[in-house]
Design an enzyme around this catalytic site. Structure first.
Site, PDB file in Angstrom:
ATOM      1  CG  ASP A 128     -17.122 -11.718   3.249  1.00  0.00           C
ATOM      2  OD1 ASP A 128     -17.193 -12.724   3.977  1.00  0.00           O
ATOM      3  OD2 ASP A 128     -18.571 -11.217   3.030  1.00  0.00           O
ATOM      4  CG  LEU A 129     -12.471 -13.716  -1.778  1.00  0.00           C
ATOM      5  CD1 LEU A 129     -11.036 -13.969  -2.061  1.00  0.00           C
ATOM      6  CD2 LEU A 129     -13.296 -13.643  -2.726  1.00  0.00           C
ATOM      7  CD  GLU A 130     -19.019 -15.671   3.047  1.00  0.00           C
ATOM      8  OE1 GLU A 130     -20.038 -16.538   2.560  1.00  0.00           O
ATOM      9  OE2 GLU A 130     -19.277 -14.582   3.440  1.00  0.00           O
ATOM     10  CG  HIS A 131     -17.741 -19.472  -3.078  1.00  0.00           C
ATOM     11  ND1 HIS A 131     -18.811 -20.063  -3.181  1.00  0.00           N
ATOM     12  CD2 HIS A 131     -18.091 -18.227  -2.801  1.00  0.00           C
ATOM     13  CE1 HIS A 131     -19.800 -19.535  -2.759  1.00  0.00           C
ATOM     14  NE2 HIS A 131     -19.486 -18.233  -2.768  1.00  0.00           N
ATOM     15  CD  GLN A 141     -19.131 -14.448   7.320  1.00  0.00           C
ATOM     16  OE1 GLN A 141     -20.173 -14.910   7.306  1.00  0.00           O
ATOM     17  NE2 GLN A 141     -18.340 -14.139   6.497  1.00  0.00           N
TER      18      GLN A 141
END
Length: 572
Positions: free
Chosen positions: A396-399, A456
Site C-alpha cells: 500500500d505504498l503511496e509515495h 482505492q
C-alpha cells in the site's frame, strides 16, 4: 564469448624456430615462414573480439544482418546472431594481420541455420567450410597458408539466402602473430549482482542472477559450500531438506580466476505436509485492521467481522535501513501482550482467514530502490511472517515505487515464504491508469504470485475509464470503467477487487452506498446493474471487494460488510 581458450591453445601449439627447436618429426622436417636462427613468439589467435564480448567491434556484417545476443552462447556472455534475407546471406567479416608464408588454423563454434566459415585474400588458396542446420554448438575448422607477401587476410562467416539465422562464437585464427596481436588476456570477472531465489519445492530452489562481462562460468554456493558450476546465469539447487532455510551465493569465473562471492540470499524449501495457510476463496472480502486509534472503533483481531476473508494489519513500520520493515503493536488497541495478538492471528487462520501485514499507507514510506533494499525488505517481511504468523504481505505504498526493485523484493519474499503466500496491493487510481505506471508494471511482473489488486476508488477525483471517457468517483461507472483497465490490461479477473471506504468517515471522499458496490460487482460479473458504461464482456472470476477499514465498518455497525460480504461470496 571470450578468448580464454587461447591459453590452452598456446600451450599446445607454442613453438620456437631455429637452432633452439625442441621438437623434430624426422629428417625430412620443413620449416615454413622462418629463417633458421630467427625466433618468433608463440602462436596466438589473431582475431580481435573473437567472442563478441565487445558487440560487433572489429566485425562488419552485410545489410545490418548481425547483432550480438546473450543467449545462446558458447562461452562468456555474448555471441553473434546473423539473419540472412532473400537477397543477403548475412556475411560477417573482419580483416586480421598475418605473417607471410605461414599456416593458420581457422575455427569457430556455430549453431542454428546453415553456417559457413572461410578466409579470403590468403595469397594462396582461399578456404571455406560449412555445416547445415545445427541444434547445438558445433565447431567448424579449416586451415590456410599465407602467400609470400600476404600481411592481412579476411575471415568471414555467412548463412544462406532466406534461411534461418545462425549463431557464431569463439572465433579463432590461430598462428603466428602478424603484428596486430590478439585479444588481451581476460581479467578476473566482477562479483555477480542481482542474485534472486525463484521457484521452490520441498527439495529444490531455483536461482538466477545478472550476467558478468568476461565470465565463462559461475560457481553456486549453498551455506558457504560450492555445490554447482554452470555456464549460464541460472541454476536449480536440488537435494534439499523440506521446510528448511538455506543461504545461497554465486561467483563468476574465467581462466584468470574467480570473483568474490555475491551478496547472499536466503530461501526456504516448501513443507511436505498440508499448507499451514488457508486458501483464499474464489470471491473474497478484504478489510484493513487499524493498529492505531484514530477515532474509529478500536478492535482486537478477534472482533473483526467474520465476513472478511483477508485481514490486512495496518501498518508495518520502516527503519533507518532502506527496505527494512518491523511491526510495533500499538498499546492503544488494547492487547495485554504480543502473545495475545499472535494468538488472535492463529485463531483467524484456523477459521480459514488470511491475516497479512500491510506496508505503506498514507503516512508510511518504505523505500525499495536497490538490490540491497529489495533484499532487506524480503528478509524483514519474511521474518515478520515467521514471528507473527502472517500469511503474506499487502503493498500500500503511496509515495512512489520502483517496479524493478519492488518486483525483486516480492519475488525474493515469495521464494522464502512458498506458494501459500498471499500478496495483495492497494494502489491509488492514478497508479493504475495505464500499464506503463510503476504499480501496474509491478502487478504484471508478479502476476504469477499475485493474489489481488484492490485499487482505492476513493480520495481520487475524476479519472479515465478503459473507454477513454472521464468518470467521477462515487458512481457505478467509476468503479466498473476503471476496473476494466486492469481487467483488459493483463491482470486476471481473480486478481481484481474494488476498494471503497466502509463509511463516510473512512475517507476524505469517494464513499459509495453498499448498493452501488453490489451493482458494480454484478455489472462486471453478470452484466446486470450497470450504469452508462457497459463492459464488452463479463468477468465472473472477479475476486471481490475491499474496504478501509474494519474499524470504520464496526463504527457503522458493520453495515458495509453485512451488505457487501454475502454479495461477494455469492458471485458466480
Amino acid at each position: 564469448m571470450d578468448s580464454s581458450h587461447r591459453r590452452s591453445a598456446r600451450t599446445r601449439h607454442g613453438r620456437w624456430l631455429g637452432g633452439g627447436l625442441a621438437l623434430a618429426v624426422g629428417a625430412g622436417l620443413a620449416l615454413t615462414g622462418a629463417t633458421a636462427g630467427t625466433a618468433y613468439a608463440a602462436d596466438v589467435n589473431v582475431a580481435k573480439n573473437a567472442g563478441f564480448e565487445s558487440g560487433l567491434a572489429n566485425w562488419t556484417c552485410s545489410a545490418g544482418s548481425g547483432a550480438t545476443v546473450s543467449s545462446p552462447v558458447h562461452g562468456g556472455t555474448a555471441a553473434l546472431k546473423a539473419t540472412p534475407g532473400g537477397q543477403d546471406n548475412a556475411r560477417c567479416a573482419q580483416t586480421v594481420a598475418v605473417r607471410p608464408n605461414s599456416t593458420y588454423t581457422l575455427s569457430a563454434w556455430v549453431q542454428g541455420g546453415y553456417a559457413y566459415l572461410g578466409a579470403s585474400g590468403t595469397g594462396t588458396t582461399d578456404v571455406s567450410t560449412w555445416t547445415p542446420d545445427s541444434a547445438g554448438w558445433k565447431q567448424l575448422t579449416t586451415r590456410f597458408t599465407t602467400g609470400a607477401s600476404t600481411t592481412s587476410v579476411t575471415v568471414h562467416t555467412h548463412g544462406w539466402y532466406g534461411q534461418a539465422a545462425y549463431h557464431v562464437d569463439d572465433v579463432s585464427v590461430f598462428g603466428p602473430d602478424g603484428g596486430g596481436g590478439g585479444d588481451p588476456d581476460p581479467a578476473v570477472p566482477a562479483t555477480p549482482a542481482g542474485l534472486t531465489a525463484g521457484a521452490v519445492t520441498a527439495s529444490s530452489v531455483a536461482l538466477s542472477w545478472s550476467p558478468v562481462s568476461g565470465a565463462t562460468g559461475y560457481h553456486v554456493y549453498r551455506d558457504g559450500a560450492r555445490v554447482q558450476s554452470v555456464t549460464g546465469t541460472s541454476a536449480t539447487v536440488a537435494g534439499l531438506a523440506a521446510n528448511t532455510s538455506y543461504s545461497f551465493q554465486v561467483s563468476a569465473t574465467n581462466t584468470a580466476g574467480e570473483s568474490a562471492k555475491s551478496t547472499a540470499v536466503t530461501a526456504r524449501t516448501s513443507g511436505t505436509g498440508p499448507n499451514p495457510n488457508p486458501a483464499v476463496p474464489r470471491h473474497a472480502l478484504t478489510g484493513y485492521w487499524q493498529n492505531f486509534n484514530n477515532g474509529a472503533t478500536v478492535q482486537k483481531l478477534r472482533d473483526v467481522q467474520a465476513q472478511y476473508d483477508i485481514i490486512a494489519v495496518s501498518f508495518a513500520d520502516s527503519t533507518t535501513t532502506p527496505g527494512q520493515i518491523v511491526f510495533n503493536l500499538d498499546p492503544a488497541v488494547g492487547y495485554a501482550s504480543v502473545a495475545d495478538f499472535k494468538a488472535d492471528i492463529a485463531a483467524k487462520k484456523a477459521a480459514g482467514k488470511s491475516v497479512i501485514i500491510s506496508v505503506g499507507g498514507e503516512k508510511g514510506n518504505v523505500t525499495i530502490n536497490s538490490d540491497a533494499s529489495a533484499t532487506a525488505f524480503a528478509n524483514s517481511a519474511y521474518a515478520l511472517m515467521q514471528e507473527y504468523g502472517f500469511n503474506g504481505v499487502d503493498i500500500d505504498l503511496e509515495h512512489g515505487i520502483n517496479s524493478t526493485y519492488l518486483t525483486k523484493a516480492l519475488r525474493q519474499l515469495s521464494a522464502k515464504a512458498g506458494p501459500g503466500m498471499v500478496l495483495t496491493m492497494a494502489p491509488q487510481t492514478i497508479d493504475m491508469q495505464s500499464t506503463g505506471t510503476e504499480y501496474f508494471k509491478t502487478a504484471l511482473a508478479v502476476k504469477d504470485i499475485l493474489t489481488v489488486v484492490n485499487m482505492q476508488y476513493y480520495n481520487s477525483g475524476s479519472m479515465l475509464g478503459c473507454d477513454g471517457k472521464v468518470y467521477s468517483q462515487g458512481s457505478v461507472d467509476f468503479l466498473t470503467a476503471l476496473a476494466c483497465i486492469q481487467l483488459e490490461g493483463g491482470l486476471d479477473a481473480s486478481q481484481v477487487g474494488l476498494g471503497v471506504p466502509a463509511s463516510t468517515r473512512g475517507a476524505g471522499s469517494g464513499y459509495v452506498d453498499p448498493q452501488i458496490v453490489k451493482n458494480a460487482l454484478d455489472c462486471l460479473t453478470r452484466a446486470t446493474g450497470c450504469g452508462s458504461f457497459k463492459p464488452s464482456k463479463t468477468y465472473p472470476a472477479l475476486r471481490g471487494a475491499m474496504t478501509w477499514s474494519t474499524n470504520w465498518d464496526a463504527t457503522a455497525g458493520n453495515a458495509w460488510s453485512n451488505a457487501v460480504g454475502p454479495h461477494v461470496h455469492n458471485l458466480p
